[in-house]
Design a protein around this motif. Structure first.
Motif, PDB file in Angstrom:
ATOM      1  N   GLU A 131       0.786  -1.191  -0.121  1.00 17.23           N
ATOM      2  CA  GLU A 131       0.077  -0.141  -0.104  1.00 17.23           C
ATOM      3  C   GLU A 131       0.874   1.360  -0.092  1.00 17.23           C
ATOM      4  O   GLU A 131       1.915   1.474   0.770  1.00 17.23           O
ATOM      5  N   LEU A 132       0.669   1.939  -0.842  1.00 18.55           N
ATOM      6  CA  LEU A 132       1.513   3.394  -1.069  1.00 18.55           C
ATOM      7  C   LEU A 132       1.371   4.250   0.011  1.00 18.55           C
ATOM      8  O   LEU A 132       0.007   4.394   0.538  1.00 18.55           O
ATOM      9  N   SER A 133       2.102   4.668   0.807  1.00 16.92           N
ATOM     10  CA  SER A 133       2.136   5.733   1.933  1.00 16.92           C
ATOM     11  C   SER A 133       1.636   6.826   1.467  1.00 16.92           C
ATOM     12  O   SER A 133       1.688   7.348   0.338  1.00 16.92           O
ATOM     13  N   THR A 134       0.715   7.625   2.278  1.00 19.64           N
ATOM     14  CA  THR A 134       0.245   8.906   1.948  1.00 19.64           C
ATOM     15  C   THR A 134       1.120   9.888   2.646  1.00 19.64           C
ATOM     16  O   THR A 134       0.892  11.058   2.635  1.00 19.64           O
ATOM     17  N   ASP A 135       2.106   9.502   3.539  1.00 18.47           N
ATOM     18  CA  ASP A 135       2.970  10.357   4.230  1.00 18.47           C
ATOM     19  C   ASP A 135       4.032  10.823   3.313  1.00 18.47           C
ATOM     20  O   ASP A 135       4.853  10.041   2.761  1.00 18.47           O
ATOM     21  N   ALA A 136       4.555  12.030   3.107  1.00 19.20           N
ATOM     22  CA  ALA A 136       5.271  12.611   2.158  1.00 19.20           C
ATOM     23  C   ALA A 136       6.029  13.957   2.927  1.00 19.20           C
ATOM     24  O   ALA A 136       5.266  14.609   3.314  1.00 19.20           O
ATOM     25  N   GLU A 137       7.157  14.099   2.557  1.00 20.81           N
ATOM     26  CA  GLU A 137       7.891  15.333   2.984  1.00 20.81           C
ATOM     27  C   GLU A 137       8.212  15.968   1.754  1.00 20.81           C
ATOM     28  O   GLU A 137       8.773  15.642   0.697  1.00 20.81           O
ATOM     29  N   ALA A 138       8.096  17.421   1.909  1.00 19.99           N
ATOM     30  CA  ALA A 138       8.580  18.278   0.692  1.00 19.99           C
ATOM     31  C   ALA A 138      10.037  18.204   0.467  1.00 19.99           C
ATOM     32  O   ALA A 138      10.799  18.046   1.452  1.00 19.99           O
ATOM     33  N   VAL A 139      10.387  18.191  -0.572  1.00 25.70           N
ATOM     34  CA  VAL A 139      11.846  18.247  -0.971  1.00 25.70           C
ATOM     35  C   VAL A 139      12.510  19.849  -1.381  1.00 25.70           C
ATOM     36  O   VAL A 139      11.890  20.276  -2.220  1.00 25.70           O
ATOM     37  N   PRO A 140      13.415  19.973  -0.746  1.00 29.00           N
ATOM     38  CA  PRO A 140      13.896  21.437  -0.869  1.00 29.00           C
ATOM     39  C   PRO A 140      14.249  21.958  -2.241  1.00 29.00           C
ATOM     40  O   PRO A 140      14.894  20.985  -2.755  1.00 29.00           O
ATOM     41  N   GLY A 141      13.609  22.982  -2.792  1.00 27.78           N
ATOM     42  CA  GLY A 141      14.085  23.517  -4.118  1.00 27.78           C
ATOM     43  C   GLY A 141      13.425  22.472  -5.248  1.00 27.78           C
ATOM     44  O   GLY A 141      13.579  22.819  -6.395  1.00 27.78           O
ATOM     45  N   ARG A 142      12.552  21.782  -5.014  1.00 29.22           N
ATOM     46  CA  ARG A 142      11.821  20.831  -5.961  1.00 29.22           C
ATOM     47  C   ARG A 142      10.219  21.024  -5.800  1.00 29.22           C
ATOM     48  O   ARG A 142       9.626  21.246  -4.629  1.00 29.22           O
ATOM     49  N   GLU A 143       9.470  20.760  -6.975  1.00 35.09           N
ATOM     50  CA  GLU A 143       8.240  21.134  -6.856  1.00 35.09           C
ATOM     51  C   GLU A 143       7.283  19.613  -6.671  1.00 35.09           C
ATOM     52  O   GLU A 143       6.455  19.311  -7.380  1.00 35.09           O
TER      53      GLU A 143
END
Length: 754
Positions: free
Chosen positions: A102-114
């Motif tokens: 099951e794909l996780s819905t938790d994600a963190e932003a990557v600095p400088g990326r969209e």
């Protein structure tokens, strides 16, 4: 009735490497690795056997999954840094032990990326599927949006530039989605000979493992709504039964070929050199990549030096192109900016697969480091001026001194041209023809042309030596390296047909709007001109007739070296393609110089109150006083040396900048001066019976046409003898005939000077 076990952690009924939580009546989705001291006290095989393997009545979907949906956290997991396109994210390593995740819905932003990133997923087995919740009918959205890209995309690289196919399915409305790769398990041999298996036995096109890692991009949430930022999950695959080789790529600069070498793999009996690209059809992504087996070998190296194709085009690196659709040269040849069909390719990769006969390694891609883009692909025939037949000795000097080729990225590049030893020889298929072969330095490409009726005393070796010296002097100033001259984007811009009325700061002349329309665009240097509304008009003159008049009667059209009336219509339009002989900056400089010379001359010669006859005489006299006949330019042309170095002698800037021209320069300058002074004047071309091709003028004064030959008027013996005379005034050695190239054919009689 068997008593249900108490809630707790028990050995998973499907995967012995996991423990799964039993809630007293059903299996749940919660799992963790076995051996972490979480088993319910006393649980053993007899207990596990008592746990039901089907869902409890009335609770559909709450049964042990045949494909596990969650991830197990590795005991003692350590933090690592995942670098992705310049951004860094601290994550935990997770190992996949089941066949559904099951794909996780938790994600963190990557600095400088969209985009945002989830934890990476490691060691994914080939038959694993990923699931994602969906409380809507995915199929209806899929039908509406076409492909899967609105929801999920799959890439092979962390920069998300090398796409591969993804397959998304939903077993029932409002049920979870299943996501798998959509790839190919075989490749066709580039030169025929059937297909080659790319993956180990027992795998299929929806399995992971052809590549070592993938990057799954999710654009939607569980409701099918578009995310503000896409979510990326890195997926690393489980190694198959044979290791992948380490691959190195180099370039042979002498031939422009690619050299691949790789480390031997223990147990490998064969290596497959593979090229691949994503396929797209229109706006929709095709499910999967296209794979081509470039070679099979038991050795540890491969070269593209023999990867050629000369059936339809002179081509090398024939299966390594990395551009989509048409090349810059093809765009300028056809006027099209898209391929004739709907199929395009993108995201190219090259690599090597090791095989032991049963198992295949993952593809080990070559680190090409941007070295491929400028390598040669095919001869850029449009940029070279097409393959033409030499009609006389002077045409030899018009052979291109730089070699133009389409590089693997579809752009047009130039390198030094040369004629090799033996490059001038009788055509074996037609001994009456002399064939010239021009080669590009740093390529294996050729460009050929033929002289239909060569001079008997022609010295081929002397010509080859002289040509190579001129080509060396004209070579790009980069020490032999090819230079970029036109990108695909530039070609598309140039090939965009213009249909608007041309707006130029210079005067435009012609007998009708058709001619003026073409002339205006030629002054601007437009390559593709939409002439549909004129060409389709009843009784319209031919495109060729209109172009010839536009060139002859417009002093500011200075560098048109050829044209094609595009007899095949493009998108229901009739296009005119024009070829120019100089760069836009040089064209603009010369046009400005001519305009400046015209204005300065008129301000010093033409005064208020002058009649049209007075102007005709005064400007004729000024031209004679400030110009000499360029005998060197004439001699070079007559000796078969062409116009090279003397192009100015046929233009008005030859008068204003150098003070020397031939008859064409006299006539075009007088045309520019007289029309700017308000006196209707035309350029006339024809033949003097005693001397050959010649150019002069006709002017309209008080409603009548008169002939003026400013070239012959500029002489001590015949000063102004041919000024404002009737056509019949050309007698003796001056007797001449007009041709039909300077004005539309049906109007020739109306310019008679009687």
């Amino acid at each position: 009735m068997t008593e249900q076990p108490a809630p707790g952690w028990y050995p998973d009924p499907i995967d012995s490497g996991l423990q799964r939580w039993w809630d007293g009546g059903n299996w749940t989705d919660h799992v963790h690795p076995a051996g972490t001291a979480r088993l319910t006290a006393g649980a053993d095989d007899s207990v596990r056997a008592a746990v039901p393997t089907q869902a409890a009545p009335g609770l559909p979907g709450r049964r042990p999954r045949k494909k596990l949906r969650t991830l197990a956290i590795v005991a003692g997991a350590v933090a690592i840094v995942l670098a992705l396109s310049g951004g860094a994210l601290f994550v935990m390593i997770r190992t996949v032990l089941g066949s559904q995740i099951e794909l996780s819905t938790d994600a963190e932003a990557v600095p400088g990326r969209e985009f945002a990133m989830t934890d990476p997923i490691e060691n994914v087995a080939s038959n694993t599927a990923f699931s994602f919740p969906a409380d809507y009918d995915f199929a209806s959205r899929q039908k509406e949006d076409g492909d899967f890209a609105w929801a999920f995309e799959l890439f092979l690289d962390p920069t998300l530039t090398v796409p591969t196919g993804v397959w998304v399915s939903q077993s029932k409305t409002s049920g979870g989605l299943e996501i798998r790769p959509s790839d190919s398990t075989f490749a066709l041999m580039a030169e025929g000979g059937g297909s080659v298996d790319l993956m180990s036995q027992g795998t299929n096109s929806n399995d992971w493992g052809l590549h070592p890692e993938y990057y799954l991009v999710r654009h939607i949430d569980e409701h099918g709504e578009k995310l503000k930022k896409p979510v990326v999950t890195k997926i690393s695959t489980r190694a198959p039964g044979i290791e992948a080789p380490g691959v190195r790529a180099t370039v042979d600069r002498k031939t422009g070929s690619i050299e691949l070498s790789w480390t031997p793999v223990e147990g490998a009996t064969e290596y497959i050199v593979v090229g691949s690209s994503a396929l797209q059809s229109g706006e929709d992504s095709s499910p999967g990549r296209h794979y081509e087996a470039l070679a099979k070998t038991s050795g540890t190296s491969w070269s593209s030096k023999d990867d050629t194709d000369s059936i339809f085009e002179e081509r090398q690196n024939a299966h390594l192109a990395i551009f989509d659709g048409l090349s810059a040269d093809e765009i300028l040849k056809t006027g099209r900016t898209e391929p004739l069909g709907t199929l395009t390719q993108s995201g190219y990769q090259w690599g090597v697969i090791a095989s032991n006969g049963r198992d295949r390694s993952r593809i080990a891609t070559a680190d090409l480091g941007g070295m491929l883009e400028a390598l040669p692909y095919e001869t850029a025939k449009t940029a070279m001026g097409g393959q033409y037949l030499i009609v006389d000795r002077s045409s030899l000097n018009e052979l291109p001194k730089r070699f133009s080729f389409t590089s693997l990225d579809g752009r047009t590049r130039e390198t030094r041209a040369f004629i090799p030893e033996g490059g001038i020889a009788r055509n074996p298929d037609d001994p009456d023809q002399l064939e010239f072969t021009i080669v590009g330095v740093g390529t294996k490409l050729e460009w050929k042309t033929s002289w239909l009726d060569p001079d008997p005393g022609f010295d081929a070796e002397a010509f080859r030596t002289a040509y190579n010296a001129k080509a060396a002097a004209a070579a790009p100033p980069t020490g032999g390296e090819a230079v970029l001259v036109r990108s695909i984007e530039q070609a598309k811009s140039d090939a965009k047909p213009v249909s608007n009325a041309p707006k130029t700061e210079y005067p435009v002349y012609g007998s009708n709007d058709y001619v003026k329309y073409i002339a205006g665009h030629m002054i601007l240097g437009d390559t593709f001109i939409d002439v549909t509304r004129y060409a389709d008009a009843p009784g319209a003159q031919t495109v060729t007739d209109a172009v010839q008049e536009a060139r002859a009667q417009n002093p500011y059209v200075i560098d048109v070296v050829g044209f094609d009336d595009m007899s095949e219509r493009v998108d229901d339009r009739t296009l005119l393609r024009v070829d120019y002989g100089m760069q836009a900056d040089e064209r603009k400089r010369i046009q400005a110089s001519i305009k400046r010379g015209v204005d300065q001359t008129l301000s010093s010669v033409v005064t208020a109150g002058m009649s049209d006859r007075d102007k005709a005489v005064a400007l004729n006299d000024w031209l004679a006083a400030h110009t000499v006949y360029d005998g060197a330019a004439r001699d070079a042309l007559e000796a078969g040396k062409g116009l090279e170095g003397f192009e100015y002698a046929w233009r008005a800037d030859g008068v204003f900048e150098k003070g020397r021209v031939v008859c064409g320069g006299y006539a075009v300058t007088y045309n520019a001066l007289m029309n700017a002074a308000g006196v209707p004047t035309v350029y006339v071309a024809g033949d003097v019976l005693s001397a050959g091709p010649h150019a002069w003028n006709k002017v309209k004064i008080d409603g009548a046409w008169y002939a003026v030959d400013t070239t012959w008027n500029d002489s001590a013996s015949g000063a102004n003898r041919y000024l404002l005379i009737p056509d019949s005034g050309f007698t003796g050695t001056a007797t001449r005939v007009e041709d039909s190239s300077w004005v539309r054919d049906d109007l020739l009689p109306s310019f008679a000077a009687k």
